[in-house]
Scaffold this motif. Structure first.
Motif, short mmCIF file in Angstrom:
data_model
loop_
_atom_site.label_atom_id
_atom_site.label_comp_id
_atom_site.label_asym_id
_atom_site.label_seq_id
_atom_site.Cartn_x
_atom_site.Cartn_y
_atom_site.Cartn_z
N LEU A 127 -3.88 11.50 -9.65
CA LEU A 127 -3.34 10.35 -8.90
C LEU A 127 -2.64 9.40 -9.87
O LEU A 127 -3.26 8.93 -10.83
CB LEU A 127 -4.47 9.64 -8.17
CG LEU A 127 -4.09 8.41 -7.35
CD1 LEU A 127 -3.19 8.81 -6.19
CD2 LEU A 127 -5.34 7.71 -6.83
N PRO A 128 -1.35 9.12 -9.66
CA PRO A 128 -0.61 8.28 -10.61
C PRO A 128 -1.24 6.90 -10.78
O PRO A 128 -1.60 6.23 -9.81
CB PRO A 128 0.78 8.17 -9.97
CG PRO A 128 0.89 9.36 -9.09
CD PRO A 128 -0.50 9.62 -8.58
N GLY A 129 -1.39 6.49 -12.04
CA GLY A 129 -1.90 5.16 -12.35
C GLY A 129 -3.39 5.00 -12.30
O GLY A 129 -3.90 3.92 -12.61
N ARG A 130 -4.14 6.05 -11.92
CA ARG A 130 -5.59 5.92 -11.83
C ARG A 130 -6.25 6.57 -13.05
O ARG A 130 -6.03 7.75 -13.31
CB ARG A 130 -6.11 6.59 -10.56
CG ARG A 130 -7.64 6.51 -10.42
CD ARG A 130 -8.15 7.23 -9.20
NE ARG A 130 -7.94 8.68 -9.26
CZ ARG A 130 -8.29 9.53 -8.30
NH1 ARG A 130 -8.83 9.06 -7.19
NH2 ARG A 130 -8.06 10.82 -8.44
N PRO A 131 -7.09 5.82 -13.79
CA PRO A 131 -7.85 6.45 -14.87
C PRO A 131 -8.84 7.47 -14.29
O PRO A 131 -9.52 7.18 -13.30
CB PRO A 131 -8.59 5.27 -15.52
CG PRO A 131 -7.85 4.06 -15.08
CD PRO A 131 -7.30 4.37 -13.73
N GLU A 132 -8.91 8.65 -14.86
CA GLU A 132 -9.76 9.71 -14.33
C GLU A 132 -10.68 10.25 -15.40
O GLU A 132 -10.34 10.26 -16.60
CB GLU A 132 -8.90 10.84 -13.77
CG GLU A 132 -8.02 10.44 -12.59
CD GLU A 132 -7.21 11.61 -12.05
OE1 GLU A 132 -7.16 12.65 -12.75
OE2 GLU A 132 -6.64 11.49 -10.95
N ILE A 133 -11.84 10.69 -14.96
CA ILE A 133 -12.75 11.40 -15.86
C ILE A 133 -12.21 12.80 -16.06
O ILE A 133 -11.91 13.50 -15.09
CB ILE A 133 -14.17 11.46 -15.25
CG1 ILE A 133 -14.72 10.05 -15.02
CG2 ILE A 133 -15.10 12.26 -16.14
CD1 ILE A 133 -16.07 10.02 -14.34
N PRO A 134 -12.05 13.25 -17.30
CA PRO A 134 -11.53 14.61 -17.53
C PRO A 134 -12.36 15.67 -16.82
O PRO A 134 -13.58 15.54 -16.69
CB PRO A 134 -11.61 14.77 -19.06
CG PRO A 134 -11.58 13.36 -19.58
CD PRO A 134 -12.30 12.54 -18.56
N VAL A 135 -11.69 16.68 -16.33
CA VAL A 135 -12.36 17.73 -15.57
C VAL A 135 -13.49 18.37 -16.37
O VAL A 135 -14.59 18.60 -15.84
CB VAL A 135 -11.33 18.80 -15.14
CG1 VAL A 135 -12.04 19.99 -14.50
CG2 VAL A 135 -10.31 18.20 -14.18
N LYS A 136 -13.26 18.62 -17.64
CA LYS A 136 -14.28 19.25 -18.47
C LYS A 136 -15.53 18.37 -18.56
O LYS A 136 -16.66 18.86 -18.45
CB LYS A 136 -13.72 19.53 -19.85
CG LYS A 136 -14.68 20.24 -20.79
CD LYS A 136 -14.03 20.52 -22.13
CE LYS A 136 -15.00 21.23 -23.08
NZ LYS A 136 -14.37 21.49 -24.41
N LEU A 142 -12.79 24.70 -8.02
CA LEU A 142 -11.39 24.52 -7.68
C LEU A 142 -10.97 23.10 -8.02
O LEU A 142 -11.75 22.16 -7.89
CB LEU A 142 -11.17 24.78 -6.18
CG LEU A 142 -9.72 25.04 -5.74
CD1 LEU A 142 -9.23 26.37 -6.29
CD2 LEU A 142 -9.62 25.03 -4.22
N ILE A 143 -9.73 22.97 -8.46
CA ILE A 143 -9.12 21.67 -8.74
C ILE A 143 -7.88 21.55 -7.87
O ILE A 143 -6.95 22.36 -7.99
CB ILE A 143 -8.77 21.52 -10.23
CG1 ILE A 143 -10.04 21.64 -11.09
CG2 ILE A 143 -8.07 20.19 -10.49
CD1 ILE A 143 -9.75 21.72 -12.57
N ILE A 144 -7.86 20.57 -6.99
CA ILE A 144 -6.74 20.39 -6.06
C ILE A 144 -5.91 19.21 -6.52
O ILE A 144 -6.42 18.08 -6.59
CB ILE A 144 -7.25 20.16 -4.62
CG1 ILE A 144 -8.13 21.34 -4.18
CG2 ILE A 144 -6.07 19.99 -3.66
CD1 ILE A 144 -8.74 21.16 -2.81
N PRO A 145 -4.65 19.42 -6.86
CA PRO A 145 -3.82 18.32 -7.37
C PRO A 145 -3.47 17.32 -6.27
O PRO A 145 -3.39 17.67 -5.08
CB PRO A 145 -2.58 19.04 -7.89
CG PRO A 145 -2.50 20.30 -7.08
CD PRO A 145 -3.92 20.70 -6.81
N PHE A 146 -3.29 16.08 -6.67
CA PHE A 146 -2.90 15.02 -5.72
C PHE A 146 -1.44 15.23 -5.31
O PHE A 146 -0.56 15.39 -6.15
CB PHE A 146 -3.07 13.65 -6.38
CG PHE A 146 -2.61 12.52 -5.51
CD1 PHE A 146 -3.40 12.05 -4.48
CD2 PHE A 146 -1.37 11.93 -5.73
CE1 PHE A 146 -2.98 11.01 -3.67
CE2 PHE A 146 -0.94 10.89 -4.93
CZ PHE A 146 -1.74 10.42 -3.90
#
Length: 483
Positions: free
Chosen positions: A390-399, A411-415
């Protein structure tokens, strides 16, 4: 009280022609009812125990490490019965204890004792026998048969007996069947093997199969669990070609009707109000046929009632729906209650949908830990990370997200706001409205993972077109008739 040995002369010649290569069980042996009720199923002993009594899992698609096949998956419905297990070995007692804690045995009351057949004989001198007695004997065949004759003298009519023995001998098996024993298992046994044997003995002949339930739940509000559930179910029915039913249990705010451009008047709320009256005909009237292979139990999505039902009612309705289709997708709301806990624990597969943020991480961990504890013999829940990037949102890395939960994301679903927004507003599924996009590919992959089925080849693949409730979704949104 007649002995089991009295049934010896009744004959069991049907087994003489039993094909030792048969994998599945003969459901009608035609024997009269002896002291111990004869089994509805019989399996050849020369087949290894792991293959003889555990239902074969459907083929698993070879996708990335997200797909962890569930070995020996068992889908049975065990009624409210008492089960007594008399084991001689500690590992057999442990297997019986783990089986008793399994979600499939939730309605059964299991007691584990040590001492084998002799302990059972002593116990039933002064107490009635339960519907099912499981005894273990590691003695030679002749000594085992002598013990079974003694056990027959203290068993009540109608009791089913399962023997766990050490000898893999077809002659012994036939002799035990002649004496009225319901099933014979070769030690060592596994919990799921024992559950499968019990389920086979108490299978309902009026219910030809038990559908597989796949529960989708969001780690927090707005995670997109409903969209993931609906698109995955649609991919299962239209891409893989399996009959699927969606049950929207978010009664006040469910979106299944909107997502499929439907405006049902009844649906799952009617089923919950009268669970005791549900049969195949009534269930069919309550469903909306979206495609040839996809049916929908939509939520009323109104605030006119409190929608307060007991956990037993939800369990009963889900059980009735499972008898109508091979796959039942449960769209669960983001709330916590007794029926939600039971629905998650009892589902055959659980998919937790989360977004890569701290609140989702905390809630997902709580859910996954609870589900693991309540399902000791099942694979852990599957984790789907949604709205990633999601643009502009800090995210926890998937790993890091997966490491904190101890579950690698399946599964990883892109925004993709444009793709999801257009599909939602038009009442369409992603694989129809944006078939070439990454989210569409993701849902096809997830459909293969949870159904354990592969996509058919291009030459045999068929696609059903979702039935439209009108020319415009928004035009009829508020035209629903009020009672």
């Amino acid at each position: 009280m007649s002995k089991l040995a009295d049934t010896h002369s009744s004959g069991f010649d049907a087994l003489d022609g039993f094909d030792l290569d048969d994998e599945f069980l003969d459901l009608d042996d035609g024997r009269p009812g002896p002291q111990l009720t004869p089994p509805p199923a019989a399996a050849p002993m020369s087949v290894p125990a792991e293959a003889a009594f555990v239902q074969a899992a459907p083929p698993v698609v070879a996708t990335p490490s997200a797909l962890n096949p569930v070995s020996g998956a068992v889908e049975v419905a065990i009624p409210r019965i008492a089960v007594h297990v008399f084991a001689e070995r500690q590992d057999t007692a442990a297997a019986g204890e783990r089986a008793g804690q399994d979600r499939r045995m939730a309605r059964a009351a299991t007691q584990i004792r040590l001492g084998g057949v002799q302990a059972a004989i002593e116990a039933y001198q002064n107490e009635p026998t339960p519907p099912l007695v499981i005894v273990e004997s590691l003695k030679d065949p002749q000594s085992l048969l002598a013990e079974i004759d003694q056990l027959a003298q203290v068993c009540d009519s109608g009791t089913k007996v399962v023997i766990i023995g050490a000898a893999n001998d077809i002659l012994l098996y036939r002799e035990l069947m002649r004496r009225g024993v319901s099933e014979y298992l070769v030690a060592p046994i596994q919990p799921l093997q024992l559950i499968a044997a019990i389920g086979g003995l108490f299978a309902d002949p009026a219910q030809p199969f038990v559908g597989r339930t796949i529960a989708f739940v969001g780690a927090r509000g707005g995670a997109g669990a409903s969209a993931v559930a609906h698109n995955t179910a649609y991919a299962m029915s239209e891409r893989i070609g399996v009959n699927t039913v969606i049950v929207d249990y978010d009664l006040p705010f469910g979106t299944a009707g909107l997502d499929f451009n439907q405006d049902p008047l009844g649906g799952v709320a009617d089923a919950l109000k009268q669970p005791e009256r549900l049969d195949a005909t009534l269930l069919d009237r309550m469903t909306v046929r979206c495609t040839d292979k996809l049916s929908l139990f939509a939520a009323p999505a109104t605030l006119d009632a409190d929608w307060d039902f007991s956990p037993d009612v939800f369990e009963e309705v889900t059980g009735r729906i499972r008898a109508t289709a091979p796959f039942v997708v449960l769209d669960l709301p983001h709330l916590w209650s007794g029926w939600m806990r039971r629905a998650l624990i009892s589902a055959d597969e659980v998919v937790v949908v989360a977004t890569p943020d701290l609140a989702s991480l905390r809630n997902a961990k709580n859910m996954i830990d609870l589900i693991k504890q309540g399902r000791p013999n099942d694979a852990p829940p599957r984790l789907v990370l949604n709205q990633v990037g999601l643009p502009g949102r800090p995210e926890i890395p998937v790993k890091d997200f997966g490491a904190a939960l101890g579950v690698h994301p399946s599964l990883i679903i892109p925004f993709d706001a444009k793709v999801f927004g257009a599909a939602a507003n038009n009442g369409q599924m992603i694989i129809d409205s944006a078939a070439k996009t990454k989210p569409a590919e993701a849902f096809e992959t997830l459909a293969q993972i949870v159904s354990h089925r592969e996509l058919p080849t291009a030459g045999t693949q068929t696609r059903g077109k979702a039935a439209a409730g009108g020319s415009s979704l928004l035009a009829g949104l508020f035209s629903r008739k009020r009672a």
